[in-house]
Motif scaffolding. Structure first.
Motif, PDB file in Angstrom:
ATOM      1  N   ARG A 202     159.567 -87.395 -22.325  1.00 49.33           N
ATOM      2  CA  ARG A 202     159.237 -88.818 -22.396  1.00 49.33           C
ATOM      3  C   ARG A 202     157.899 -89.060 -23.095  1.00 49.33           C
ATOM      4  O   ARG A 202     157.577 -90.192 -23.450  1.00 49.33           O
ATOM      5  CB  ARG A 202     159.190 -89.402 -20.981  1.00 49.33           C
ATOM      6  CG  ARG A 202     160.545 -89.404 -20.292  1.00 49.33           C
ATOM      7  CD  ARG A 202     160.434 -89.717 -18.814  1.00 49.33           C
ATOM      8  NE  ARG A 202     161.761 -89.897 -18.218  1.00 49.33           N
ATOM      9  CZ  ARG A 202     161.984 -90.007 -16.915  1.00 49.33           C
ATOM     10  NH1 ARG A 202     160.959 -89.939 -16.061  1.00 49.33           N
ATOM     11  NH2 ARG A 202     163.203 -90.175 -16.449  1.00 49.33           N
ATOM     12  N   LEU A 203     157.134 -88.005 -23.228  1.00 48.38           N
ATOM     13  CA  LEU A 203     155.882 -88.008 -23.975  1.00 48.38           C
ATOM     14  C   LEU A 203     155.831 -86.733 -24.805  1.00 48.38           C
ATOM     15  O   LEU A 203     156.390 -85.708 -24.414  1.00 48.38           O
ATOM     16  CB  LEU A 203     154.679 -88.033 -23.029  1.00 48.38           C
ATOM     17  CG  LEU A 203     154.461 -89.264 -22.160  1.00 48.38           C
ATOM     18  CD1 LEU A 203     153.417 -88.965 -21.083  1.00 48.38           C
ATOM     19  CD2 LEU A 203     154.019 -90.449 -23.012  1.00 48.38           C
ATOM     20  N   ASP A 204     155.123 -86.797 -25.934  1.00 50.84           N
ATOM     21  CA  ASP A 204     154.896 -85.587 -26.729  1.00 50.84           C
ATOM     22  C   ASP A 204     153.644 -84.848 -26.274  1.00 50.84           C
ATOM     23  O   ASP A 204     153.543 -83.631 -26.487  1.00 50.84           O
ATOM     24  CB  ASP A 204     154.764 -85.952 -28.215  1.00 50.84           C
ATOM     25  CG  ASP A 204     156.060 -86.499 -28.783  1.00 50.84           C
ATOM     26  OD1 ASP A 204     157.004 -85.714 -28.946  1.00 50.84           O
ATOM     27  OD2 ASP A 204     156.122 -87.716 -29.059  1.00 50.84           O
ATOM     28  N   ALA A 205     152.690 -85.563 -25.677  1.00 51.07           N
ATOM     29  CA  ALA A 205     151.436 -84.926 -25.291  1.00 51.07           C
ATOM     30  C   ALA A 205     150.704 -85.799 -24.274  1.00 51.07           C
ATOM     31  O   ALA A 205     150.925 -87.013 -24.193  1.00 51.07           O
ATOM     32  CB  ALA A 205     150.536 -84.695 -26.498  1.00 51.07           C
ATOM     33  N   TYR A 206     149.840 -85.141 -23.533  1.00 48.32           N
ATOM     34  CA  TYR A 206     148.934 -85.816 -22.601  1.00 48.32           C
ATOM     35  C   TYR A 206     147.634 -85.039 -22.578  1.00 48.32           C
ATOM     36  O   TYR A 206     147.622 -83.811 -22.536  1.00 48.32           O
ATOM     37  CB  TYR A 206     149.530 -85.845 -21.189  1.00 48.32           C
ATOM     38  CG  TYR A 206     148.521 -86.138 -20.108  1.00 48.32           C
ATOM     39  CD1 TYR A 206     148.010 -87.413 -19.930  1.00 48.32           C
ATOM     40  CD2 TYR A 206     148.059 -85.118 -19.276  1.00 48.32           C
ATOM     41  CE1 TYR A 206     147.055 -87.670 -18.945  1.00 48.32           C
ATOM     42  CE2 TYR A 206     147.127 -85.365 -18.287  1.00 48.32           C
ATOM     43  CZ  TYR A 206     146.628 -86.646 -18.132  1.00 48.32           C
ATOM     44  OH  TYR A 206     145.691 -86.898 -17.164  1.00 48.32           O
ATOM     45  N   ALA A 243     141.983 -81.144 -20.134  1.00 52.74           N
ATOM     46  CA  ALA A 243     143.358 -80.714 -19.900  1.00 52.74           C
ATOM     47  C   ALA A 243     144.235 -81.313 -20.984  1.00 52.74           C
ATOM     48  O   ALA A 243     144.150 -82.508 -21.284  1.00 52.74           O
ATOM     49  CB  ALA A 243     143.836 -81.155 -18.524  1.00 52.74           C
ATOM     50  N   LEU A 244     145.096 -80.474 -21.547  1.00 52.48           N
ATOM     51  CA  LEU A 244     146.017 -80.891 -22.596  1.00 52.48           C
ATOM     52  C   LEU A 244     147.358 -80.232 -22.338  1.00 52.48           C
ATOM     53  O   LEU A 244     147.429 -79.034 -22.068  1.00 52.48           O
ATOM     54  CB  LEU A 244     145.485 -80.474 -23.975  1.00 52.48           C
ATOM     55  CG  LEU A 244     146.455 -80.572 -25.166  1.00 52.48           C
ATOM     56  CD1 LEU A 244     146.877 -82.014 -25.406  1.00 52.48           C
ATOM     57  CD2 LEU A 244     145.813 -79.982 -26.421  1.00 52.48           C
ATOM     58  N   ALA A 245     148.421 -81.018 -22.400  1.00 49.74           N
ATOM     59  CA  ALA A 245     149.791 -80.506 -22.351  1.00 49.74           C
ATOM     60  C   ALA A 245     150.563 -81.187 -23.465  1.00 49.74           C
ATOM     61  O   ALA A 245     150.489 -82.411 -23.617  1.00 49.74           O
ATOM     62  CB  ALA A 245     150.442 -80.803 -21.002  1.00 49.74           C
ATOM     63  N   ALA A 246     151.293 -80.393 -24.237  1.00 46.91           N
ATOM     64  CA  ALA A 246     151.990 -80.966 -25.393  1.00 46.91           C
ATOM     65  C   ALA A 246     153.102 -80.048 -25.854  1.00 46.91           C
ATOM     66  O   ALA A 246     153.124 -78.852 -25.521  1.00 46.91           O
ATOM     67  CB  ALA A 246     151.003 -81.199 -26.543  1.00 46.91           C
ATOM     68  N   PRO A 248     154.781 -77.614 -28.456  1.00 48.31           N
ATOM     69  CA  PRO A 248     154.023 -76.623 -29.225  1.00 48.31           C
ATOM     70  C   PRO A 248     153.503 -77.130 -30.558  1.00 48.31           C
ATOM     71  O   PRO A 248     152.352 -76.854 -30.916  1.00 48.31           O
ATOM     72  CB  PRO A 248     155.036 -75.482 -29.397  1.00 48.31           C
ATOM     73  CG  PRO A 248     155.886 -75.561 -28.158  1.00 48.31           C
ATOM     74  CD  PRO A 248     156.034 -77.031 -27.892  1.00 48.31           C
ATOM     75  N   ALA A 249     154.315 -77.871 -31.305  1.00 49.92           N
ATOM     76  CA  ALA A 249     153.873 -78.354 -32.613  1.00 49.92           C
ATOM     77  C   ALA A 249     152.726 -79.350 -32.487  1.00 49.92           C
ATOM     78  O   ALA A 249     151.742 -79.299 -33.237  1.00 49.92           O
ATOM     79  CB  ALA A 249     155.039 -78.986 -33.366  1.00 49.92           C
ATOM     80  N   VAL A 250     152.833 -80.254 -31.526  1.00 54.17           N
ATOM     81  CA  VAL A 250     151.781 -81.264 -31.349  1.00 54.17           C
ATOM     82  C   VAL A 250     150.522 -80.610 -30.788  1.00 54.17           C
ATOM     83  O   VAL A 250     149.398 -80.957 -31.184  1.00 54.17           O
ATOM     84  CB  VAL A 250     152.283 -82.402 -30.439  1.00 54.17           C
ATOM     85  CG1 VAL A 250     151.139 -83.342 -30.055  1.00 54.17           C
ATOM     86  CG2 VAL A 250     153.391 -83.176 -31.143  1.00 54.17           C
ATOM     87  N   PHE A 251     150.687 -79.663 -29.881  1.00 50.73           N
ATOM     88  CA  PHE A 251     149.528 -78.957 -29.318  1.00 50.73           C
ATOM     89  C   PHE A 251     148.687 -78.342 -30.431  1.00 50.73           C
ATOM     90  O   PHE A 251     147.450 -78.446 -30.417  1.00 50.73           O
ATOM     91  CB  PHE A 251     150.008 -77.866 -28.357  1.00 50.73           C
ATOM     92  CG  PHE A 251     148.913 -77.223 -27.550  1.00 50.73           C
ATOM     93  CD1 PHE A 251     148.638 -77.657 -26.270  1.00 50.73           C
ATOM     94  CD2 PHE A 251     148.169 -76.170 -28.065  1.00 50.73           C
ATOM     95  CE1 PHE A 251     147.635 -77.065 -25.514  1.00 50.73           C
ATOM     96  CE2 PHE A 251     147.165 -75.571 -27.323  1.00 50.73           C
ATOM     97  CZ  PHE A 251     146.895 -76.025 -26.041  1.00 50.73           C
ATOM     98  N   ALA A 252     149.346 -77.710 -31.396  1.00 51.63           N
ATOM     99  CA  ALA A 252     148.640 -77.014 -32.474  1.00 51.63           C
ATOM    100  C   ALA A 252     147.786 -77.956 -33.300  1.00 51.63           C
ATOM    101  O   ALA A 252     146.761 -77.552 -33.858  1.00 51.63           O
ATOM    102  CB  ALA A 252     149.642 -76.290 -33.365  1.00 51.63           C
ATOM    103  N   SER A 253     148.175 -79.229 -33.388  1.00 52.81           N
ATOM    104  CA  SER A 253     147.405 -80.208 -34.160  1.00 52.81           C
ATOM    105  C   SER A 253     146.436 -81.009 -33.303  1.00 52.81           C
ATOM    106  O   SER A 253     145.342 -81.356 -33.743  1.00 52.81           O
ATOM    107  CB  SER A 253     148.364 -81.175 -34.870  1.00 52.81           C
ATOM    108  OG  SER A 253     149.215 -80.499 -35.754  1.00 52.81           O
ATOM    109  N   LEU A 254     146.846 -81.304 -32.076  1.00 44.14           N
ATOM    110  CA  LEU A 254     146.029 -82.174 -31.232  1.00 44.14           C
ATOM    111  C   LEU A 254     144.843 -81.441 -30.634  1.00 44.14           C
ATOM    112  O   LEU A 254     143.754 -82.018 -30.516  1.00 44.14           O
ATOM    113  CB  LEU A 254     146.900 -82.779 -30.122  1.00 44.14           C
ATOM    114  CG  LEU A 254     146.237 -83.807 -29.204  1.00 44.14           C
ATOM    115  CD1 LEU A 254     145.610 -84.949 -29.990  1.00 44.14           C
ATOM    116  CD2 LEU A 254     147.250 -84.341 -28.179  1.00 44.14           C
TER     117      LEU A 254
END
Length: 266
Positions: A202-206, A243-246, A248-254
């Motif tokens: 429901r979300l790509d990242a938080y 704290a970051l959860a995303a 994998p693709a978004v994590f690498a950029s965010l």
């Protein structure tokens, strides 16, 4: 840790979260008010936070009397079994105070310092997220998987803001840096739900700075078990610093964007 013990801890967490969720949903008084404040005058505790934690600690004491406990509303018991419960009886207290539905009950079990069970109950949605280390993440009876790969510019990102004015000002500056780079930003008000919603696609990242262990423990495990990446600053685990959860693709950029924006300091 045996699979039998994991299953027992999950059953206890589900039972405690269900009872607390029903108390909070069905027992909310019409004249609910603030019972106390925490970090600032707008960071509130209600009588229902306290009642829900009392209920949860009672369930845990009856079913697992040798375990330790860390709770948001003050419970801190060492225990002797190697298991410690990390409990947020009402994550999203301000939402609850205002009658908004985005609040949750978050219960995690740690063993040897590692989170092995996580349950996040969302009573107003009538949904319960759960995860066991190595066993995947589930929303009721459906196995969860985070969203498929998408570029940062197409990501829906959630965040949160502190109740301390100086930190909030800094977080607003970080958000100003993030907003033009993503599809859109949401502020739900319950970290446990945001982390679980990353798991559910429901979300790509938080991301958020300033979380406590009880905000993070259950939802972070649920996100990881659904295939999300979690962490803080590069090379560090998710923590109160960041704290970051995303996906994998978004994590690498965010993650590098948050590092550059200074999301990890006030």
């Amino acid at each position: 840790m045996s699979e039998e013990l994991k299953a027992e801890l999950l059953d206890v967490a589900l039972d405690a979260a269900r009872q607390a969720g029903e108390l909070l949903r069905d027992g909310r008084p019409a004249d609910l008010g603030v019972a106390a404040t925490k970090s600032s005058p707008i960071d509130v505790v209600t009588e229902m936070d306290i009642a829900a934690e009392k209920l949860i600690t009672g369930v845990l004491a009856r079913r697992r009397p040798e375990d330790g406990l860390l709770g948001e509303e003050g419970a801190d018991v060492p225990g002797t079994s190697g298991v410690r419960w990390v409990v947020d009886p009402l994550d999203g207290t301000v939402n609850y105070l205002y009658g908004l539905p985005s609040w949750s009950v978050s219960i995690a079990a740690e063993y040897g310092g590692e989170t092995v069970v996580g349950v996040v109950a969302a009573p107003m949605r009538r949904e319960t997220y759960r995860a066991v280390l190595g066993g995947g993440a589930w929303l009721d009876g459906v196995r969860l998987a985070c969203r498929a790969a998408a570029p940062l510019g197409q990501a829906l990102v959630a965040t949160g803001f502190a109740y301390l004015q100086t930190r909030k000002e800094r977080q607003a500056e970080v958000a100003r840096r993030v907003i033009p780079r993503v599809r859109d930003v949401r502020r739900g008000g319950s970290a446990a739900l945001d982390l679980s919603d990353v798991a559910a696609g429901r979300l790509d990242a938080y991301y958020e700075r300033g979380l406590n262990p009880w905000d993070l423990a259950a939802g972070e495990l649920i996100a990881r078990e659904a295939g999300a990446l979690t962490g803080g600053r590069p090379g560090r685990p998710a923590s109160g610093e960041l704290a970051l959860a995303a996906t994998p693709a978004v994590f690498a950029s965010l993650q590098p964007l948050l590092e550059e924006a200074g999301a990890w300091h006030d």
